[in-house]
Design an enzyme around this catalytic site. Sequence first.
Site, PDB file in Angstrom:
ATOM      1  N   GLU A   1       0.922  -1.342   0.065  1.00  0.00           N
ATOM      2  CA  GLU A   1      -0.033   0.219  -0.004  1.00  0.00           C
ATOM      3  C   GLU A   1       0.720   1.069   0.073  1.00  0.00           C
ATOM      4  OE1 GLU A   1      -2.812  -0.250  -0.566  1.00  0.00           O
ATOM      5  OE2 GLU A   1      -4.227  -1.736   0.582  1.00  0.00           O
TER       6      GLU A   1
ATOM      7  N   HIS B   1      -2.095   2.811   8.541  1.00  0.00           N
ATOM      8  CA  HIS B   1      -3.178   2.454   7.888  1.00  0.00           C
ATOM      9  C   HIS B   1      -3.586   0.893   8.877  1.00  0.00           C
ATOM     10  CE1 HIS B   1      -5.875   0.050   5.565  1.00  0.00           C
ATOM     11  NE2 HIS B   1      -5.047  -0.944   4.963  1.00  0.00           N
TER      12      HIS B   1
ATOM     13  N   HIS C   1      -6.991  -1.914  10.308  1.00  0.00           N
ATOM     14  CA  HIS C   1      -8.333  -2.447  10.045  1.00  0.00           C
ATOM     15  C   HIS C   1      -9.179  -2.523  11.522  1.00  0.00           C
ATOM     16  CE1 HIS C   1      -6.447  -4.748   6.292  1.00  0.00           C
ATOM     17  NE2 HIS C   1      -6.541  -3.410   6.188  1.00  0.00           N
TER      18      HIS C   1
HETATM   19  P1  13P Z   1       1.106  -5.110   3.281  1.00  0.00           P
HETATM   20  O1  13P Z   1       1.512  -6.260   4.181  1.00  0.00           O
HETATM   21  O2  13P Z   1       1.481  -5.060   2.090  1.00  0.00           O
HETATM   22  O3  13P Z   1       1.463  -3.693   3.982  1.00  0.00           O
HETATM   23  O4  13P Z   1      -0.550  -5.034   3.384  1.00  0.00           O
HETATM   24  C1  13P Z   1      -1.364  -5.010   4.453  1.00  0.00           C
HETATM   25  C2  13P Z   1      -2.697  -4.540   4.240  1.00  0.00           C
HETATM   26  O5  13P Z   1      -3.441  -4.378   5.327  1.00  0.00           O
HETATM   27  C3  13P Z   1      -3.302  -4.192   2.877  1.00  0.00           C
HETATM   28  O6  13P Z   1      -4.484  -3.257   3.057  1.00  0.00           O
END
Ligand code: 13P
Length: 267
Positions: free
Chosen positions: A78, A97, A99
Amino acid sequence: MATEYEIKKQICEIGKRIYNRGMVASNDGNISVKLNDNEFLCTPTGVSKGFMTPEYICKVDAEGKVLQAYEGFKPSSEIKMHMRVYKERPDVMSVVHAHPVYATSFAIAGIPLTDPIMPEAVIALGCVPIAEYGTPSTEEIPDAVSKYLQYYDAVLLENHGALAFSDSLLNAYHKMESVEFYAQLLYQSKMLGGPKPLSEAQVQRLYEIRRQFGIKGKHPADLCPNAKQGKPSCHSCGGNCSCGGHADADDAALIAEITKKVLASLK
Ligand code: 13P
């Protein structure tokens, strides 16, 4: 001034926190820090952010191209999303970033975080819009996020997660915590019969406090296009202002009128 190695250690520490707080599962999430205009540190792709050591951390240029990475490690998939934030927000020094469960649930349900329900969330975030869905790792997410960057320091990513950014790694992480806490409170108060939002006057007083404190970053209190035009801003329009990613009432009326005319011309 922290050394590069110390910053790598800090990224690992924040990685542990987002993992231990359940803001990411498995190998999800990514973190970056700006060193200067041409050098950025970022987490590698495909590893658990809860178990990183400084050797995992990659260095990239402003295009996201690798400047330094230990064998077996490649920058986050990302990285383009992170780089877009740095490009369009020169004040930002770190991007996180994740979730987180509640914020991501709102992003999946397509509900922006716009209810003014508690002072800290109003002061810190204002409200949090949803950037339209994009395929991870492509330019779609940076393009979707771009239109919110000048108004907010956090956005939900539709059907995906959340993105927070600030003037330091710790502040970007705290921003992510605030988004998740706000989403959790909103969710739970909805379960209890619905939140009792703060009044417009109470919201305005909180905006004033934010201004007095001189809190850095972007906030719809000052920047919402609706507020600038003297119309109600995010909190009082329920996310219908254009900076919340939805057509406002005027736009909706215009779209309805055009649709009517197009349909009439087809008869
Ligand atoms: P990466 O491990 O490539 O950073 O991706 C994790 C992720 O949450 C993609 O949205």
